[in-house]
Design a protein around this motif. Sequence first.
Motif, PDB file in Angstrom:
ATOM      1  N   ASP A  42       2.119   2.465  -3.348  1.00 45.94           N
ATOM      2  CA  ASP A  42       1.131   3.056  -4.237  1.00 45.94           C
ATOM      3  C   ASP A  42       0.721   4.418  -3.683  1.00 45.94           C
ATOM      4  OD1 ASP A  42      -1.703   3.764  -5.001  1.00 45.94           O
ATOM      5  OD2 ASP A  42      -1.496   1.964  -6.235  1.00 45.94           O
ATOM      6  N   TRP A  94       0.833  -1.207   0.000  1.00 44.01           N
ATOM      7  CA  TRP A  94       0.000   0.000   0.000  1.00 44.01           C
ATOM      8  C   TRP A  94       0.867   1.257   0.000  1.00 44.01           C
ATOM      9  CZ3 TRP A  94      -3.508  -1.827   4.627  1.00 44.01           C
ATOM     10  CH2 TRP A  94      -4.288  -2.903   4.216  1.00 44.01           C
ATOM     11  N   GLU A 105      -1.656   6.575  -4.145  1.00 43.01           N
ATOM     12  CA  GLU A 105      -3.057   6.777  -3.784  1.00 43.01           C
ATOM     13  C   GLU A 105      -3.417   5.994  -2.528  1.00 43.01           C
ATOM     14  OE1 GLU A 105      -7.518   6.270  -5.779  1.00 43.01           O
ATOM     15  OE2 GLU A 105      -5.723   6.215  -7.038  1.00 43.01           O
ATOM     16  N   ARG A 106      -2.996   4.734  -2.470  1.00 47.88           N
ATOM     17  CA  ARG A 106      -3.291   3.930  -1.285  1.00 47.88           C
ATOM     18  C   ARG A 106      -2.516   4.428  -0.072  1.00 47.88           C
ATOM     19  NH1 ARG A 106      -4.744  -2.348  -2.376  1.00 47.88           N
ATOM     20  NH2 ARG A 106      -6.333  -1.973  -3.978  1.00 47.88           N
ATOM     21  N   ARG A 107      -1.293   4.897  -0.304  1.00 53.40           N
ATOM     22  CA  ARG A 107      -0.503   5.448   0.799  1.00 53.40           C
ATOM     23  C   ARG A 107      -1.244   6.599   1.471  1.00 53.40           C
ATOM     24  NH1 ARG A 107       4.027   6.549  -1.736  1.00 53.40           N
ATOM     25  NH2 ARG A 107       3.608   8.730  -2.188  1.00 53.40           N
ATOM     26  N   ALA A 132      -4.405   7.113   1.510  1.00 51.34           N
ATOM     27  CA  ALA A 132      -5.576   6.576   2.204  1.00 51.34           C
ATOM     28  C   ALA A 132      -5.179   5.971   3.555  1.00 51.34           C
ATOM     29  CB  ALA A 132      -6.269   5.529   1.331  1.00 51.34           C
ATOM     30  N   VAL A 133      -4.045   5.266   3.575  1.00 51.07           N
ATOM     31  CA  VAL A 133      -3.557   4.670   4.830  1.00 51.07           C
ATOM     32  C   VAL A 133      -3.219   5.768   5.835  1.00 51.07           C
ATOM     33  CG1 VAL A 133      -1.660   3.375   5.875  1.00 51.07           C
ATOM     34  CG2 VAL A 133      -2.729   2.538   3.779  1.00 51.07           C
TER      35      VAL A 133
END
Length: 281
Positions: free
Chosen positions: A242, A239, A244-246, A248-249
């Motif tokens: 990435d 995550w 975008e996922r980073r 979000a995390v």
Amino acid sequence: MTQPQTATEAQPPSLREEILAYYERGEEDARLRQGAGRLEFWRTQELLRRLLPGAPARVLDIGGGSGVHAEWLAGDGYEVELVDPVPLHLEQAARLPGVSVRPGDARDLPAEDAAYDVVLLLGPLYHLPERADRVRALSEALRAVKPGGLVVAATINRFACLHDGLQLGHYFIPARRARTDVVLVDGRHVPAPEDPLFTTAYFADPAEVPGEFTDAGLVCEGQYGVEGVAWLMGGVEGWLDDPERREAVLAATRRIESEPSLLGVSGHLLTAGRRDLHNRP
């Protein structure tokens, strides 16, 4: 309120040999710059950027290691001085632009009274099993920071050893499980030759840290879970790769960072306090 002590009231303490040997392996810098360790780094960075006064301000980074945080703090325009007892760390940090270094121990700082706007202890409390030593380190931070100045300390959470052991499978090894269960009782981690992953350490109950701040004369202002629950999830490293996922995390972790029922889930905790304006040397 406890008054700050001068740095000359006691004999300078010494770093335990096994702790020195562990950090002389030179692995700490890379731990925070790659893999899942980036979550701890990025979250610590964003919390400090939120808590610290604007640059320029004078920052004392106690136990700052190789300068992994001092580097970006200097880049942000802060005047950074790093103190560390490990020669390798001092050698590494001395190469960083805008960072001055000197040897020293958190319990006996080579620092002037009320000279800094911010004092950081992002590692020293990990390795002080005795409460008196932790309060002494915080008292030294109080002495060094200006009235009204900020002190931020990191602790490893009491349950981090259990959570990490389950995730990595170490808890299913009877000898390691026994040592982990002892940590849950009193917070003391004792290394063993067959278990070289960490060194002598103290894993703090989040609820006890504000009391240590208070006993040192600091006014505790907040506690923040650094990694939240994300560090326990098997896919976190991917995550973080990435963008975008980073984000979000990081956003999810931010949402629960000060939720009292979840403070003990995070691997690390930041506690922020301040020297009262009336607490003068």
